[in-house]
Design an enzyme around this catalytic site. Structure first.
Site, short mmCIF file in Angstrom:
data_model
loop_
_atom_site.label_atom_id
_atom_site.label_comp_id
_atom_site.label_asym_id
_atom_site.label_seq_id
_atom_site.Cartn_x
_atom_site.Cartn_y
_atom_site.Cartn_z
CG HIS A 207 -2.05 -0.99 1.07
ND1 HIS A 207 -3.13 -1.05 1.91
CD2 HIS A 207 -2.26 -1.97 0.14
CE1 HIS A 207 -3.95 -2.03 1.54
NE2 HIS A 207 -3.42 -2.60 0.47
CG HIS B 152 -2.84 -6.82 6.01
ND1 HIS B 152 -3.98 -6.40 5.36
CD2 HIS B 152 -3.26 -7.45 7.14
CE1 HIS B 152 -5.04 -6.74 6.08
NE2 HIS B 152 -4.63 -7.37 7.17
C1 RNT Z 1 -6.92 -4.11 0.35
C2 RNT Z 1 -6.40 -4.40 1.71
C3 RNT Z 1 -7.25 -5.30 2.56
C4 RNT Z 1 -7.78 -6.49 1.80
C5 RNT Z 1 -8.40 -7.57 2.68
C6 RNT Z 1 -9.22 -8.52 1.89
O1 RNT Z 1 -6.02 -3.49 -0.46
O2 RNT Z 1 -5.11 -4.88 1.63
O3 RNT Z 1 -6.54 -5.68 3.67
O4 RNT Z 1 -6.81 -7.09 1.02
O5 RNT Z 1 -9.08 -7.00 3.70
ZN ZN Z 2 -4.24 -5.56 3.44
#
Ligand code: RNT
Ligand code: ZN
Length: 413
Positions: A258, A282
């Site tokens: 991101h 993430h």
């Molecule tokens: C989206 C985000 C988010 C999703 C999930 C499915 O760009 O990364 O975290 O990928 O919640």
């Molecule tokens: Zn994510």
């Protein structure tokens, strides 16, 4: 001497305690995302994936029901060492036959089968409200929408999810990380960047105004730079999410897909750890854009893991995986990605950090370069093999995955 014993002595000569690393590794929980199993579809609205994220590919065998997803999840878990948690999205609610419940009204009971599944396996559950793939997302907007009805719907969804998160924590005895990510944004240059962000802020305030036990539910907020069809502006930008988390006393979440392509999460972690008790991640792999490729044992994944270990923050960073590939066997994708993150963590635990730290303090920058490069070819594979062995997990997962594909997945037509 076994390969492991020999490798251990090589690391010992470098000042690395292999047993200590292996013991630590056993305790690091990874929240394994459920959405790799069915291309982020879920069981409630079954709408096409929206929100500027995309799965591509049509590999056979996608899980279509809760039973299939649980079976696949379970099988993937059986091929993964270490501590695991489930990571669910609200769209994976399980309704009774004929029951139709809006996301604004979901309740803990709609997740009872998941709780049973988690308890039987002795794992905790993390959770995510689902602000996408739903008819109440209007013009790509949810919590920042100018439409009161839309905003209200999603605020109620957020509140419902906090209660479900608390239920997960109470039932499993493991704190629940509840991550908020909204896709809201604009494809082209907006006229007003401020008002949507103000509304998002107020919506979050309202969601978080409901009482919940902060020792059981950790609310996290995930930022994003852009999405497909939302290229020019995202409401939940990095600055918004960091500032909001800080002010509201919740936890920031960084997804390494991101950011702008030359920004790296590995460099951001130490700053966030200085100012936050907890930080959430993430872990994904972005190829040219936020493509959510399967995580591999690459430089940046290792660097992220090294940062966590060097900052002595294994117990302060919530680790979750977030990728989705529909073009290859989904279980192999699941296992490869999670194992790659675990490999990176073990690799990080096997670095001669004390030596490297003192080199830096003494200005020996040449020494750092040389030693870090040497460490890349240390006998890491033998230590990883020993970790799998001690966890009773087969090193060769692909043979098992292929058998499962033949026996189970290809029959799903
Ligand atoms: C989206 C985000 C988010 C999703 C999930 C499915 O760009 O990364 O975290 O990928 O919640
Ligand atoms: Zn994510």
């Amino acid at each position: 001497m076994s390969r492991f014993e020999e490798a251990k002595s090589i690391y010992a000569r470098l000042g690395v305690d292999v047993e200590k690393a292996l013991n630590k590794m056993k305790e690091v929980p990874i929240a394994v995302h459920c959405w790799q199993g069915d291309d982020v579809v879920g069981f409630d609205s079954r709408e096409a994936l929206s929100g500027g994220i995309q799965t591509t590919g049509n590999y056979p065998g996608k899980a279509r029901t809760p039973e299939e997803l649980m079976a696949d999840y379970d099988f993937a878990f059986s091929l993964l060492p270490g501590k695991k948690k489930l990571n669910l999205h609200a769209s994976y609610a399980i309704f009774e036959e004929g029951e139709s419940v809006g996301r604004n009204e979901i309740e803990p009971r709609h997740f009872a089968p998941w709780v049973k599944f988690a308890k039987e396996r002795g794992v905790g559950i993390d959770f995510n409200p689902t602000f996408f793939s739903h008819p109440m997302v209007k013009d790509n907007l949810t919590l920042s929408s100018p439409d009161d009805t839309v905003r209200r719907y999603w605020i109620d969804h957020g509140k419902a999810c906090v209660k479900i998160a608390e239920y997960f924590a109470n039932e499993t005895g493991v704190p629940c990380v509840m991550n908020i990510w909204i896709p809201d944004g604009y494809k082209d240059l907006p006229a007003d960047r401020l008002t949507p962000r103000r509304r998002f802020k107020e919506s979050l305030d309202e969601i978080l105004s409901i009482p919940y036990d902060k020792t059981k539910v950790y609310v996290t907020l995930e930022s994003k730079v852009f999405g497909i069809g939302l290229e020019s502006y995202t409401v939940g930008s990095a600055e918004f999410c960091l500032s909001y988390s800080d002010r509201a006393g919740i936890t920031p979440l960084m997804d390494n897909g991101h950011y702008h392509p030359t920004e790296v999460v590995s460099d951001k972690l130490s700053s966030l750890l200085l100012f936050n008790e907890k930080v959430a991640l993430h872990v994904t792999r972005a190829v040219r854009w936020d493509s959510d490729h399967v995580v591999i044992f690459d430089d940046e994944t290792r660097e992220i893991a090294k940062e966590i270990v060097r900052c002595d923050a294994l117990d302060r960073v919530f680790l979750a995986t977030d990728y989705f590939d529909a073009s290859i066997n989904r279980i192999a994708a699941w296992v490869t990605g999670v194992r790659s993150l675990q490999k990176a963590l073990l690799f990080a635990l096997l670095q001669p950090d004390e030596t490297l730290f003192s080199m830096q303090e003494n200005g020996d920058l040449t020494g750092i370069l040389v030693l870090q490069e040497e460490m890349k070819t240390a006998p890491f594979g033998d230590i990883w093999a020993e970790f799998l062995n001690r966890e009773n997990i087969p090193a060769d997962y692909f043979t098992k995955v292929k058998q499962y594909e033949k026996k189970v997945l290809v029959k799903r037509v």
